[in-house]
Design a protein around this motif. Structure first.
Motif, short mmCIF file in Angstrom:
data_model
loop_
_atom_site.label_atom_id
_atom_site.label_comp_id
_atom_site.label_asym_id
_atom_site.label_seq_id
_atom_site.Cartn_x
_atom_site.Cartn_y
_atom_site.Cartn_z
N ASP A 194 0.85 -1.19 0.00
CA ASP A 194 0.00 0.00 0.00
C ASP A 194 0.89 1.24 0.00
OD1 ASP A 194 -2.70 -1.32 0.54
OD2 ASP A 194 -1.53 -2.03 2.25
N TRP A 195 0.41 2.27 -0.70
CA TRP A 195 1.05 3.58 -0.62
C TRP A 195 0.29 4.40 0.41
CZ3 TRP A 195 5.69 4.25 -2.27
CH2 TRP A 195 6.15 3.58 -3.42
N LEU A 196 0.98 4.81 1.47
CA LEU A 196 0.38 5.55 2.57
C LEU A 196 0.63 7.04 2.39
CD1 LEU A 196 1.69 3.22 5.43
CD2 LEU A 196 -0.49 3.05 4.18
N GLU A 197 -0.44 7.81 2.37
CA GLU A 197 -0.31 9.25 2.14
C GLU A 197 0.39 9.95 3.30
OE1 GLU A 197 -3.21 13.15 1.44
OE2 GLU A 197 -3.95 11.13 0.96
N LEU A 198 1.29 10.86 2.95
CA LEU A 198 1.96 11.69 3.95
C LEU A 198 1.50 13.13 3.77
CD1 LEU A 198 5.61 10.24 3.78
CD2 LEU A 198 3.79 9.70 5.43
N SER A 199 0.48 13.51 4.51
CA SER A 199 -0.03 14.88 4.45
C SER A 199 -0.77 15.17 5.74
CB SER A 199 -0.95 15.08 3.24
OG SER A 199 -2.25 14.60 3.52
N VAL A 200 -1.06 16.44 5.96
CA VAL A 200 -1.79 16.82 7.17
C VAL A 200 -3.28 16.51 7.04
CG1 VAL A 200 -0.16 18.55 7.99
CG2 VAL A 200 -1.88 19.20 6.30
N ASP A 201 -3.70 15.91 5.91
CA ASP A 201 -5.06 15.38 5.80
C ASP A 201 -5.21 14.07 6.55
OD1 ASP A 201 -5.87 17.52 4.21
OD2 ASP A 201 -5.34 16.48 2.35
N VAL A 202 -4.09 13.47 6.92
CA VAL A 202 -4.09 12.24 7.71
C VAL A 202 -4.15 12.65 9.18
CG1 VAL A 202 -2.80 10.15 8.29
CG2 VAL A 202 -2.75 11.06 5.94
N PRO A 203 -5.19 12.24 9.92
CA PRO A 203 -5.37 12.73 11.30
C PRO A 203 -4.15 12.53 12.20
CG PRO A 203 -7.36 11.64 10.55
CD PRO A 203 -6.33 11.42 9.48
N ALA A 204 -3.51 11.39 12.11
CA ALA A 204 -2.36 11.14 12.98
C ALA A 204 -1.21 12.09 12.68
CB ALA A 204 -1.89 9.69 12.83
N LEU A 205 -1.08 12.52 11.43
CA LEU A 205 -0.02 13.45 11.05
C LEU A 205 -0.41 14.89 11.39
CD1 LEU A 205 1.13 11.87 7.66
CD2 LEU A 205 2.09 11.56 9.95
N ALA A 206 -1.69 15.20 11.27
CA ALA A 206 -2.16 16.54 11.66
C ALA A 206 -1.98 16.75 13.15
CB ALA A 206 -3.62 16.71 11.27
N ALA A 207 -2.05 15.67 13.93
CA ALA A 207 -1.86 15.78 15.37
C ALA A 207 -0.40 16.01 15.74
CB ALA A 207 -2.38 14.51 16.04
N ARG A 208 0.51 15.64 14.86
CA ARG A 208 1.95 15.77 15.16
C ARG A 208 2.58 17.02 14.57
NH1 ARG A 208 6.51 16.81 15.50
NH2 ARG A 208 8.31 15.47 16.02
N PHE A 209 2.12 17.44 13.39
CA PHE A 209 2.77 18.54 12.68
C PHE A 209 1.84 19.74 12.54
CE2 PHE A 209 4.68 14.58 11.03
CZ PHE A 209 5.99 14.79 11.43
N ASN A 210 2.42 20.92 12.64
CA ASN A 210 1.63 22.15 12.54
C ASN A 210 1.17 22.44 11.13
OD1 ASN A 210 1.79 22.93 15.31
ND2 ASN A 210 3.92 23.54 14.96
N ASP A 211 1.97 22.03 10.15
CA ASP A 211 1.61 22.29 8.76
C ASP A 211 2.39 21.33 7.87
OD1 ASP A 211 4.23 23.36 8.64
OD2 ASP A 211 3.49 25.40 8.96
N MET A 212 2.12 21.42 6.56
CA MET A 212 2.76 20.52 5.60
C MET A 212 4.26 20.76 5.52
SD MET A 212 1.90 17.98 3.81
CE MET A 212 2.76 16.91 2.63
N ALA A 213 4.68 22.00 5.70
CA ALA A 213 6.11 22.29 5.65
C ALA A 213 6.87 21.54 6.75
CB ALA A 213 6.33 23.80 5.79
N GLU A 214 6.34 21.59 7.97
CA GLU A 214 6.98 20.90 9.08
C GLU A 214 7.01 19.39 8.83
OE1 GLU A 214 6.69 20.41 13.96
OE2 GLU A 214 5.12 21.48 12.86
N LEU A 215 5.92 18.86 8.26
CA LEU A 215 5.87 17.43 7.94
C LEU A 215 6.96 17.05 6.94
CD1 LEU A 215 2.67 15.38 7.13
CD2 LEU A 215 4.72 15.15 5.74
N LEU A 216 7.09 17.82 5.87
CA LEU A 216 8.06 17.50 4.82
C LEU A 216 9.50 17.60 5.33
CD1 LEU A 216 6.28 19.28 1.87
CD2 LEU A 216 6.65 16.80 2.09
#
Length: 231
Positions: A194-216
């Motif tokens: 499976d390809w797992l999306e890495l974006s702040v649209d994913v609840p677990a990632l939105a809970a960890r990162f303030n925005d997409m820039a911080e995630l990337l």
């Protein structure tokens, strides 16, 4: 003919380009690419070079206290022993004036080999990790899929899909590598994946990162959270 080094002016593009996490209190401009490993080329005629073990160029004369973000990329006090930090403050992990310099490395860098007036561009939408190489496939609808590996034991495989057909993007003066979706691979016991999306649209990632820039900028941590398969 030109030579591109760790002191060549570069620029950032994509979701993290204007992030405060890529700015230093020193106000120094973005310079250089380092520890370039494999590479790839694009259908539109540019060259993509991949920053791999960038962490080894950083360190400090004194002991370094590592954040989770720095530890996940393997930073330490002595790096690879090159001691650049003793002569160039950019690479001193303890220099608060250059606190985000390390975040400026670990990217895919696009270079136009036919136009020496163009700065190399670090394409942040493709994620930050120890890039081994990149391979691009043109999809049936003209968009591109970019396949990338993180060249460290127990790290991951990634894919980026552009949101626009590359020919349309180039015609509009845009880069196909600036807008799209980044994924990380999960391989299942039955041989599927499976390809797992890495974006702040994913609840677990939105809970960890303030925005997409911080995630990337912290792509490895994002991939850890969604449960990618270590290679």
């Amino acid at each position: 003919t030109r030579r591109i080094t760790v002191n060549t002016p570069v620029q950032f593009s994509g979701p993290a380009a204007d992030s405060p996490l890529l700015q230093n209190p020193a106000g120094n401009i973005a310079l250089g690419t380092v520890n370039n490993c494999g590479a790839g080329y694009t259908p539109w005629g540019t060259y993509l070079t991949c920053e791999e073990n960038f962490n080894g160029y950083f360190g400090s004369i004194s002991e370094v206290t590592l954040t989770e973000e720095r530890a996940r990329y393997g930073f330490n006090q002595f790096g690879f022993g090159y001691a650049w930090y003793a002569f160039d403050k950019r690479f001193d992990l303890n220099d608060e004036d250059y606190v985000n310099e390390a975040n400026r490395f670990g990217w895919i860098v696009e270079i136009d080999p036919f136009d020496g007036t163009q700065k190399p561009v670090k394409r942040t939408a493709l994620g930050r990790f120890k890039h081994e190489a990149i391979a691009i496939k043109e999809l049936d609808d003209g968009r591109v899929a970019c396949y990338m590996g993180d060249d460290q034991r127990f790290d991951y495989c990634y894919k980026f899909e552009s949101s626009m057909a590359w020919e349309h993007a180039i015609a509009d003066g845009k880069s196909p590598l600036d807008e799209g979706t980044l994924y990380v691979a999960r391989f299942n016991e039955d041989g599927s994946g499976d390809w797992l999306e890495l974006s702040v649209d994913v609840p677990a990632l939105a809970a960890r990162f303030n925005d997409m820039a911080e995630l990337l900028i912290n792509t490895r941590i994002a991939a850890d959270i969604v449960g990618a398969t270590p290679m």
